[in-house]
Write a protein that holds these residues in place. Structure first.
Motif, PDB file in Angstrom:
ATOM      1  N   ASP A  28       0.827  -1.200   0.000  1.00 54.16           N
ATOM      2  CA  ASP A  28       0.000   0.000   0.000  1.00 54.16           C
ATOM      3  C   ASP A  28       0.866   1.257   0.000  1.00 54.16           C
ATOM      4  O   ASP A  28       0.588   2.235  -0.711  1.00 54.16           O
ATOM      5  CB  ASP A  28      -0.924  -0.013   1.220  1.00 54.16           C
ATOM      6  N   LEU A  29       1.944   1.240   0.772  1.00 51.68           N
ATOM      7  CA  LEU A  29       2.830   2.395   0.825  1.00 51.68           C
ATOM      8  C   LEU A  29       3.570   2.605  -0.499  1.00 51.68           C
ATOM      9  O   LEU A  29       3.851   3.742  -0.884  1.00 51.68           O
ATOM     10  CB  LEU A  29       3.842   2.226   1.962  1.00 51.68           C
ATOM     11  N   LEU A  30       3.883   1.516  -1.192  1.00 54.27           N
ATOM     12  CA  LEU A  30       4.568   1.650  -2.478  1.00 54.27           C
ATOM     13  C   LEU A  30       3.678   2.372  -3.489  1.00 54.27           C
ATOM     14  O   LEU A  30       4.173   3.139  -4.327  1.00 54.27           O
ATOM     15  CB  LEU A  30       4.964   0.274  -3.005  1.00 54.27           C
ATOM     16  N   VAL A  31       2.380   2.153  -3.422  1.00 53.20           N
ATOM     17  CA  VAL A  31       1.449   2.885  -4.285  1.00 53.20           C
ATOM     18  C   VAL A  31       1.479   4.368  -3.931  1.00 53.20           C
ATOM     19  O   VAL A  31       1.531   5.237  -4.817  1.00 53.20           O
ATOM     20  CB  VAL A  31       0.026   2.321  -4.137  1.00 53.20           C
ATOM     21  N   GLU A  32       1.472   4.660  -2.638  1.00 50.51           N
ATOM     22  CA  GLU A  32       1.480   6.049  -2.190  1.00 50.51           C
ATOM     23  C   GLU A  32       2.805   6.742  -2.478  1.00 50.51           C
ATOM     24  O   GLU A  32       2.859   7.979  -2.590  1.00 50.51           O
ATOM     25  CB  GLU A  32       1.182   6.127  -0.689  1.00 50.51           C
ATOM     26  N   SER A  33       3.885   5.977  -2.601  1.00 47.02           N
ATOM     27  CA  SER A  33       5.210   6.577  -2.798  1.00 47.02           C
ATOM     28  C   SER A  33       5.316   7.322  -4.121  1.00 47.02           C
ATOM     29  O   SER A  33       6.205   8.159  -4.295  1.00 47.02           O
ATOM     30  CB  SER A  33       6.293   5.498  -2.721  1.00 47.02           C
ATOM     31  N   VAL A  34       4.425   7.037  -5.057  1.00 45.11           N
ATOM     32  CA  VAL A  34       4.411   7.781  -6.315  1.00 45.11           C
ATOM     33  C   VAL A  34       4.116   9.250  -6.047  1.00 45.11           C
ATOM     34  O   VAL A  34       4.673  10.140  -6.695  1.00 45.11           O
ATOM     35  CB  VAL A  34       3.362   7.186  -7.288  1.00 45.11           C
ATOM     36  N   ARG A  35       3.248   9.509  -5.082  1.00 43.10           N
ATOM     37  CA  ARG A  35       2.882  10.892  -4.734  1.00 43.10           C
ATOM     38  C   ARG A  35       3.719  11.453  -3.593  1.00 43.10           C
ATOM     39  O   ARG A  35       3.777  12.661  -3.404  1.00 43.10           O
ATOM     40  CB  ARG A  35       1.398  10.958  -4.362  1.00 43.10           C
ATOM     41  N   HIS A  36       4.314  10.556  -2.801  1.00 45.93           N
ATOM     42  CA  HIS A  36       5.098  10.996  -1.638  1.00 45.93           C
ATOM     43  C   HIS A  36       6.492  10.367  -1.698  1.00 45.93           C
ATOM     44  O   HIS A  36       6.698   9.264  -1.187  1.00 45.93           O
ATOM     45  CB  HIS A  36       4.390  10.592  -0.344  1.00 45.93           C
ATOM     46  N   PRO A  37       7.456  11.034  -2.313  1.00 45.93           N
ATOM     47  CA  PRO A  37       8.808  10.471  -2.441  1.00 45.93           C
ATOM     48  C   PRO A  37       9.439  10.103  -1.107  1.00 45.93           C
ATOM     49  O   PRO A  37      10.269   9.185  -1.040  1.00 45.93           O
ATOM     50  CB  PRO A  37       9.596  11.604  -3.124  1.00 45.93           C
ATOM     51  N   GLU A  38       9.055  10.798  -0.033  1.00 44.17           N
ATOM     52  CA  GLU A  38       9.648  10.485   1.271  1.00 44.17           C
ATOM     53  C   GLU A  38       9.283   9.079   1.723  1.00 44.17           C
ATOM     54  O   GLU A  38      10.033   8.445   2.485  1.00 44.17           O
ATOM     55  CB  GLU A  38       9.215  11.513   2.327  1.00 44.17           C
ATOM     56  N   ILE A  39       8.140   8.571   1.261  1.00 42.09           N
ATOM     57  CA  ILE A  39       7.753   7.204   1.608  1.00 42.09           C
ATOM     58  C   ILE A  39       8.704   6.213   0.942  1.00 42.09           C
ATOM     59  O   ILE A  39       9.182   5.262   1.570  1.00 42.09           O
ATOM     60  CB  ILE A  39       6.296   6.921   1.184  1.00 42.09           C
ATOM     61  N   ALA A  40       8.995   6.439  -0.345  1.00 40.20           N
ATOM     62  CA  ALA A  40       9.920   5.564  -1.059  1.00 40.20           C
ATOM     63  C   ALA A  40      11.294   5.581  -0.411  1.00 40.20           C
ATOM     64  O   ALA A  40      11.943   4.532  -0.251  1.00 40.20           O
ATOM     65  CB  ALA A  40      10.015   5.980  -2.524  1.00 40.20           C
ATOM     66  N   ASP A  41      11.762   6.766  -0.014  1.00 41.64           N
ATOM     67  CA  ASP A  41      13.080   6.879   0.625  1.00 41.64           C
ATOM     68  C   ASP A  41      13.096   6.133   1.958  1.00 41.64           C
ATOM     69  O   ASP A  41      14.077   5.455   2.285  1.00 41.64           O
ATOM     70  CB  ASP A  41      13.426   8.354   0.861  1.00 41.64           C
ATOM     71  N   ALA A  42      12.021   6.256   2.722  1.00 38.59           N
ATOM     72  CA  ALA A  42      11.977   5.599   4.029  1.00 38.59           C
ATOM     73  C   ALA A  42      11.932   4.085   3.895  1.00 38.59           C
ATOM     74  O   ALA A  42      12.585   3.362   4.650  1.00 38.59           O
ATOM     75  CB  ALA A  42      10.761   6.088   4.815  1.00 38.59           C
ATOM     76  N   ILE A  43      11.153   3.582   2.925  1.00 37.44           N
ATOM     77  CA  ILE A  43      11.088   2.140   2.722  1.00 37.44           C
ATOM     78  C   ILE A  43      12.437   1.600   2.290  1.00 37.44           C
ATOM     79  O   ILE A  43      12.887   0.544   2.746  1.00 37.44           O
ATOM     80  CB  ILE A  43      10.001   1.798   1.677  1.00 37.44           C
ATOM     81  N   LYS A  44      13.108   2.322   1.394  1.00 34.76           N
ATOM     82  CA  LYS A  44      14.433   1.885   0.953  1.00 34.76           C
ATOM     83  C   LYS A  44      15.405   1.826   2.115  1.00 34.76           C
ATOM     84  O   LYS A  44      16.148   0.858   2.282  1.00 34.76           O
ATOM     85  CB  LYS A  44      14.976   2.830  -0.123  1.00 34.76           C
ATOM     86  N   ALA A  45      15.402   2.878   2.938  1.00 36.43           N
ATOM     87  CA  ALA A  45      16.323   2.921   4.073  1.00 36.43           C
ATOM     88  C   ALA A  45      16.002   1.834   5.088  1.00 36.43           C
ATOM     89  O   ALA A  45      16.902   1.220   5.672  1.00 36.43           O
ATOM     90  CB  ALA A  45      16.272   4.292   4.735  1.00 36.43           C
TER      91      ALA A  45
END
Length: 207
Positions: free
Chosen positions: A121-138
């Motif tokens: 679900d967060l990966l879908v949201e990461s398209v609009r919120h780059p900070e989510i993608a960065d946090a998941i990667k970290a």
């Protein structure tokens, strides 16, 4: 003569907690975290609200805001806590053994609600919120890459893999198919699947 004023209590006197100081009860924190899973399952991240989380947890909104400043920081905290458990770096003495052991642990981790429900679900949201993608990667990818690098390094030292083996490619070959099967397709693993996947990954790494 100047007299020094002090508010320190006399020796042996218990210190008092300042009036209004927030005491964060662990049972309330646990209730809020449990409510997040329920809220995400019910409405998803986009529609999830602090009000809904508080209602499910049986607490006021202020109890949530004392711990997390937003629903994003709350969910990312859960992801980080899940990732902190980590995948242990196997040390079986062989490349196949290490890959097979890693797949066994990963198969259980990917069935966890954080991996199977929250992260997609967060990966879908990461398209609009780059900070989510960065946090998941970290929180997730960096730790898994470290484990893969350890597996490759040990295999190279035993002469089972060439020195130029890429740990990132190794991680893709080992865990990628497992993630697809359990999280994307959502199918149970057939008997012997992990054995076959371990053999295939080892063969691909040696090719």
């Amino acid at each position: 003569m100047l007299v020094r004023m002090t508010t320190d209590p006399a020796p042996g006197t218990p210190r008092r907690v300042p009036a209004g100081a927030a005491v964060l009860r662990e049972d309330v924190t646990d209730a809020i975290r449990a409510a997040v899973f329920e809220e995400l399952a019910a409405v998803g991240f986009a529609r999830m609200s602090i009000e809904g989380i508080a209602r499910r947890a049986g607490v006021g909104k202020t109890a949530v805001y004392r711990r997390w400043k937003s629903k994003l920081s709350l969910v990312l905290d859960l992801v980080s806590a899940f990732a902190a458990q980590g995948l242990p770096a196997p040390a079986t003495g062989s490349l196949y053994g290490d890959v097979r052991a890693l797949l066994e642990v990963a198969s259980h981790a990917l069935r966890h609600p954080v991996a199977s429900q929250v992260i997609p679900d967060l990966l879908v949201e990461s398209v609009r919120h780059p900070e989510i993608a960065d946090a998941i990667k970290a929180a997730l990818l960096d730790g898994q890459q470290g484990v893969a690098a350890r597996v490759v390094r040990d295999a190279v030292s035993r002469g089972e893999l060439p020195e130029a083996t890429d740990p990132g490619r190794a991680l893709d070959l080992m865990v990628g198919p497992l993630y697809w099967r359990l999280v994307v397709v959502r199918e149970e693993l057939p008997k012997g699947y992990l054995d076959d996947l371990a053999r295939s990954a080892v063969a691909a790494l040696r090719a």
